[in-house]
Design an enzyme around this catalytic site. Structure first.
Site, mmCIF file in Angstrom:
data_model
loop_
_atom_site.group_PDB
_atom_site.id
_atom_site.type_symbol
_atom_site.label_atom_id
_atom_site.label_comp_id
_atom_site.label_asym_id
_atom_site.label_seq_id
_atom_site.Cartn_x
_atom_site.Cartn_y
_atom_site.Cartn_z
ATOM 1 N N HIS A 97 0.854 7.840 9.299
ATOM 2 C CA HIS A 97 0.888 7.587 10.743
ATOM 3 C C HIS A 97 1.571 8.741 11.477
ATOM 4 O O HIS A 97 2.278 9.540 10.865
ATOM 5 C CB HIS A 97 1.737 6.339 11.031
ATOM 6 C CG HIS A 97 1.124 5.040 10.619
ATOM 7 N ND1 HIS A 97 1.805 4.082 9.907
ATOM 8 C CD2 HIS A 97 -0.102 4.506 10.861
ATOM 9 C CE1 HIS A 97 1.039 3.024 9.711
ATOM 10 N NE2 HIS A 97 -0.132 3.257 10.277
ATOM 11 N N CYS A 146 9.055 1.315 11.318
ATOM 12 C CA CYS A 146 7.984 0.416 10.851
ATOM 13 C C CYS A 146 8.457 -1.024 10.700
ATOM 14 O O CYS A 146 7.646 -1.950 10.682
ATOM 15 C CB CYS A 146 7.462 0.853 9.497
ATOM 16 S SG CYS A 146 7.099 2.583 9.400
ATOM 17 N N ARG A 185 -4.140 -5.980 5.560
ATOM 18 C CA ARG A 185 -2.982 -6.339 6.388
ATOM 19 C C ARG A 185 -3.352 -7.173 7.618
ATOM 20 O O ARG A 185 -2.483 -7.554 8.391
ATOM 21 C CB ARG A 185 -2.247 -5.063 6.816
ATOM 22 C CG ARG A 185 -1.730 -4.229 5.637
ATOM 23 C CD ARG A 185 -0.711 -3.216 6.092
ATOM 24 N NE ARG A 185 0.346 -3.851 6.861
ATOM 25 C CZ ARG A 185 1.196 -3.184 7.633
ATOM 26 N NH1 ARG A 185 1.119 -1.879 7.721
ATOM 27 N NH2 ARG A 185 2.116 -3.834 8.316
ATOM 28 N N LEU A 209 0.841 -1.195 0.000
ATOM 29 C CA LEU A 209 0.000 0.000 0.000
ATOM 30 C C LEU A 209 0.878 1.248 0.000
ATOM 31 O O LEU A 209 1.946 1.251 0.612
ATOM 32 C CB LEU A 209 -0.872 0.027 1.262
ATOM 33 C CG LEU A 209 -1.819 -1.155 1.477
ATOM 34 C CD1 LEU A 209 -2.430 -1.092 2.884
ATOM 35 C CD2 LEU A 209 -2.914 -1.133 0.414
ATOM 36 N N ARG A 224 -5.800 5.292 9.931
ATOM 37 C CA ARG A 224 -5.699 3.906 10.386
ATOM 38 C C ARG A 224 -6.169 3.696 11.831
ATOM 39 O O ARG A 224 -6.454 2.570 12.221
ATOM 40 C CB ARG A 224 -4.256 3.422 10.267
ATOM 41 C CG ARG A 224 -3.704 3.396 8.849
ATOM 42 C CD ARG A 224 -4.199 2.195 8.072
ATOM 43 N NE ARG A 224 -3.749 2.218 6.692
ATOM 44 C CZ ARG A 224 -2.605 1.709 6.281
ATOM 45 N NH1 ARG A 224 -1.782 1.145 7.143
ATOM 46 N NH2 ARG A 224 -2.284 1.765 5.012
ATOM 47 N N ASP A 263 2.689 -6.067 2.511
ATOM 48 C CA ASP A 263 3.178 -5.128 3.528
ATOM 49 C C ASP A 263 3.730 -5.820 4.773
ATOM 50 O O ASP A 263 3.962 -5.170 5.797
ATOM 51 C CB ASP A 263 2.023 -4.203 3.958
ATOM 52 C CG ASP A 263 1.713 -3.153 2.914
ATOM 53 O OD1 ASP A 263 2.557 -2.280 2.712
ATOM 54 O OD2 ASP A 263 0.629 -3.217 2.291
HETATM 55 C C1 CIR Z 1 0.996 0.523 4.813
HETATM 56 O O1 CIR Z 1 0.430 1.379 4.138
HETATM 57 O O2 CIR Z 1 0.419 -0.060 5.725
HETATM 58 C C2 CIR Z 1 2.446 0.191 4.492
HETATM 59 N N1 CIR Z 1 2.666 0.341 3.103
HETATM 60 C C3 CIR Z 1 3.383 1.063 5.261
HETATM 61 C C4 CIR Z 1 3.299 0.837 6.734
HETATM 62 C C5 CIR Z 1 4.238 1.682 7.482
HETATM 63 N N2 CIR Z 1 4.193 1.349 8.836
HETATM 64 C C6 CIR Z 1 4.399 2.194 9.811
HETATM 65 O O3 CIR Z 1 4.512 3.388 9.614
HETATM 66 N N3 CIR Z 1 4.384 1.721 11.020
#
Ligand code: CIR
Length: 269
Positions: free
Chosen positions: A172, A263, A95, A25, A141, A70
């Site tokens: 985030h 992340c 996810r 994503l 989210r 992801d």
């Molecule tokens: C997403 O959109 O969920 C992933 N492509 C990126 C997640 C990044 N995670 C984070 O900042 N903790």
């Protein structure tokens, strides 16, 4: 969850990016929509893992899960606070299945286990810990129900927490800020009025970083060392002037899909 220092942690969980990583994503906040390159992502991920090994951490490397593009962003799937865990329901429906292996890996090591309940949604990436205060991003989210359940969990552990509205262009709260140690908080200049850190101790200095280095505001502090993304010279100079030892890592492929340094890992004691 971004934490002001990981010096008391011995273990870190990471997961390799899958071959399907190009389908991860993305909001394209940091790119023009180009897809990440799997082989380069794997190389960058290996460097990330090696860095933790060199720092003496016990690295638990999970296998990639092809059906979840992801899956390397393990931070979103668990909120670990002093070896108590709150398992969130992630705000990204695609996810949700990633969590099973994370649950199996973490659960045996935890003092207590707590679960987010419907209709709560919260991603680990929306939590920033500065010393003993937690800031929780309300974002695309993370919703009010998820946030308030996590706040109850924190309250029972004796921690204060505050909610911060995440601007709509960001995924985030950790996309925008981090505390590389308990005295420093990095935020992009243009968010200074929007990101309100209630009750932040006077000992914490908020350092405003030029907006073109927004991505560089996400860092991982480990004792006197700090891992930063390669190519953010202002962040690098400021943190080295503060006496921190800098470790720079290439992150271009993760940045393409909104993934920052924090992340990719989950720490526990
Ligand atoms: C997403 O959109 O969920 C992933 N492509 C990126 C997640 C990044 N995670 C984070 O900042 N903790």
């Amino acid at each position: 969850m971004s934490t002001s220092s990981h010096s008391d942690k011995k273990n870190v969980i990471v997961r390799q990016p899958p071959r399907s990583f190009a389908d991860a994503l993305t909001t394209s906040q940091f790119t023009n929509g180009e897809k990440p390159d799997y082989n380069l992502a794997l190389k960058q991920h290996n460097e990330y893992v090696e860095t933790f090994e060199k720092l003496g951490l016990n690295v638990i490397l999970l296998e990639a899960e092809e059906e979840y593009p992801d899956c390397c962003f393990v931070e979103d799937q668990a909120l670990i606070v002093d070896n108590h865990v709150f398992f969130p329901i992630t705000g990204a429906p695609s996810r949700m299945g990633e969590q099973k292996t994370i649950i199996d890996t973490i659960t045996p090591h935890m003092k207590s286990i707590h679960w987010c309940q419907e209709p709560g949604r919260i991603d680990g990436g929306d939590v920033v810990r500065v010393g003993d205060i937690f800031y929780i991003g309300k974002s695309k989210r993370s919703n009010d129900e998820g946030i308030s359940q996590f706040q109850d969990f924190l309250f029972k552990l004796g921690f204060e927490s505050y909610v911060i509205n995440v601007p709509s262009y960001s995924l985030h709260l950790t996309t925008l800020c981090s505390a590389p140690n308990s005295n420093i908080l990095l935020i992009p200049e243009s968010t200074a009025n929007d990101l309100v850190f209630e009750n932040l101790p006077n000992s914490v200095e908020i350092i405003k970083i030029p907006d073109n280095e927004t991505y560089g505001c996400n860092t991982i502090g480990i004792g006197n060392k700090v891992i930063i993304s390669e190519g953010y010279s202002t962040v690098k100079n400021i943190l080295s002037k503060k006496g921190l030892e800098i470790i720079e890592l290439p992150m271009s492929e993760f940045r393409a899909v909104d993934g920052s340094l924090t992340c990719l890992s989950l720490f526990y004691q």
